[in-house]
Design a protein around this motif. Structure first.
Motif, PDB file in Angstrom:
ATOM      1  N   UNK A 273       0.823  -1.215   0.000  1.00 35.62           N
ATOM      2  CA  UNK A 273       0.000   0.000   0.000  1.00 35.62           C
ATOM      3  C   UNK A 273       0.854   1.261   0.000  1.00 35.62           C
ATOM      4  N   UNK A 274       2.012   1.194   0.640  1.00 36.00           N
ATOM      5  CA  UNK A 274       2.882   2.372   0.691  1.00 36.00           C
ATOM      6  C   UNK A 274       3.365   2.799  -0.692  1.00 36.00           C
ATOM      7  N   UNK A 275       3.227   1.938  -1.664  1.00 35.71           N
ATOM      8  CA  UNK A 275       3.637   2.295  -3.015  1.00 35.71           C
ATOM      9  C   UNK A 275       2.587   3.066  -3.789  1.00 35.71           C
ATOM     10  N   UNK A 276       1.422   3.320  -3.166  1.00 35.57           N
ATOM     11  CA  UNK A 276       0.336   3.965  -3.900  1.00 35.57           C
ATOM     12  C   UNK A 276       0.679   5.396  -4.304  1.00 35.57           C
ATOM     13  N   UNK A 277       1.256   6.181  -3.383  1.00 38.98           N
ATOM     14  CA  UNK A 277       1.596   7.567  -3.713  1.00 38.98           C
ATOM     15  C   UNK A 277       2.564   7.617  -4.894  1.00 38.98           C
ATOM     16  N   UNK A 278       3.526   6.693  -4.910  1.00 38.06           N
ATOM     17  CA  UNK A 278       4.465   6.636  -6.026  1.00 38.06           C
ATOM     18  C   UNK A 278       3.774   6.241  -7.320  1.00 38.06           C
ATOM     19  N   UNK A 279       2.803   5.332  -7.224  1.00 38.74           N
ATOM     20  CA  UNK A 279       2.057   4.926  -8.415  1.00 38.74           C
ATOM     21  C   UNK A 279       1.264   6.106  -8.972  1.00 38.74           C
ATOM     22  N   UNK A 280       0.688   6.924  -8.076  1.00 34.85           N
ATOM     23  CA  UNK A 280      -0.055   8.110  -8.522  1.00 34.85           C
ATOM     24  C   UNK A 280       0.885   9.080  -9.233  1.00 34.85           C
ATOM     25  N   UNK A 281       2.062   9.301  -8.659  1.00 31.46           N
ATOM     26  CA  UNK A 281       3.023  10.205  -9.303  1.00 31.46           C
ATOM     27  C   UNK A 281       3.454   9.681 -10.667  1.00 31.46           C
TER      28      UNK A 281
END
Length: 269
Positions: free
Chosen positions: A71-79
């Motif tokens: 889940x912590x990778x979500x912000x990076x996926x959005x970017x």
């Protein structure tokens, strides 16, 4: 109102858990696909689905929202999905403008739990049954990210009966909607075709080659000692046990669908 659309899918049934209307409704918005519940899915199949969605130009994230894995990778996926838009805003001097992402998913796919993990608080109602989220709401993750939570909605008609069954296997459709024994017979046949060794180990099965799903269910019930008063096999009880043990991963980590390229290869062969 949103910069991107994120669709939460069940990694066990990536196609059946996709609303077929989303591609049309999302238009040309950047797309993020979250393959959720990877802890219950076949890892090799998840890798193939990840690659298949990437080839369609989507940003892909693998998660287990209950434990928070991935889940912590979500912000990076959005970017990653919004790289061009972020650069365009920066060129206009709008540095730090929050990105707004609509989060979609069918009932009971783990969407609200995923949002709560991303937001690091209980921002969305979550439960083990479909239909917990009733209305849309904006959830601020931080100064740079806002999520639009939406109710899980199933499309009004399934073009393929098998899609409805696969949704029922995973609990996206309530058990009282379909006949449990019939459902379990189809599931038993599918699991035996795809993962026979796991089924054999769990239920001590040794059926003939032409065994039907009902034959498998009956044999499993006999092995478990599920007998009625007159010595008949309690197939309804076995049906409920099979569904529960599939959903809780007691039999194994199974994926019930293949990406299109593998399906086409199988058809060719």
């Amino acid at each position: 109102q949103v910069d991107a659309v994120c669709e939460i899918l069940d990694a066990r049934i990536p196609m059946a858990s996709r609303n077929p209307d989303i591609d049309r409704l999302a238009g040309d918005k950047p797309r993020i696909v979250v393959l959720n519940r990877t802890d219950l899915a076949d890892p090799k199949a998840t890798a193939r689905w990840h690659a298949a969605f990437q080839r369609q130009g989507m940003t892909v994230l693998e998660t287990d929202s209950r434990s928070g894995k991935g889940v912590n990778g979500f912000a990076g996926a959005v970017r990653t999905a919004l790289r061009d838009k972020i650069e365009a805003y920066a060129a206009k001097g709008q540095v730090g403008r929050p990105m707004r992402v609509m989060v979609l998913g069918i009932p009971n796919v783990g969407k609200s739990t995923f949002i709560n993990k991303v937001a690091r608080r209980k921002a969305a109602a979550a439960g083990d049954r479909p239909g917990v989220t009733r209305g849309k709401q904006w959830i601020t993750v931080d100064q740079g990210l806002e999520l639009l939570d939406t109710p899980g909605i199933l499309w009004p008609k399934f073009d393929d009966e098998e899609v409805g069954r696969r949704l029922a296997y995973t609990g996206a459709v309530k058990d009282d909607v379909l006949d449990v024994e019939t459902l379990a017979c189809h599931l038993a046949a599918m699991l035996w075709a795809r993962y026979p060794e796991a089924m054999r180990a769990r239920y001590k099965l040794d059926p003939p080659e032409d065994a039907s799903g009902y034959d498998l269910l009956t044999e499993a019930g006999r092995r478990r000692g599920f007998l009625l008063a007159r010595g008949e096999i309690d197939t309804e009880r076995m049906a409920r046990v099979l569904l529960e043990e599939y959903r809780s991963c007691k039999i194994g980590r199974f994926t019930l669908e293949d990406p299109p390229e593998r399906t086409e290869a199988c058809a060719t062969n």
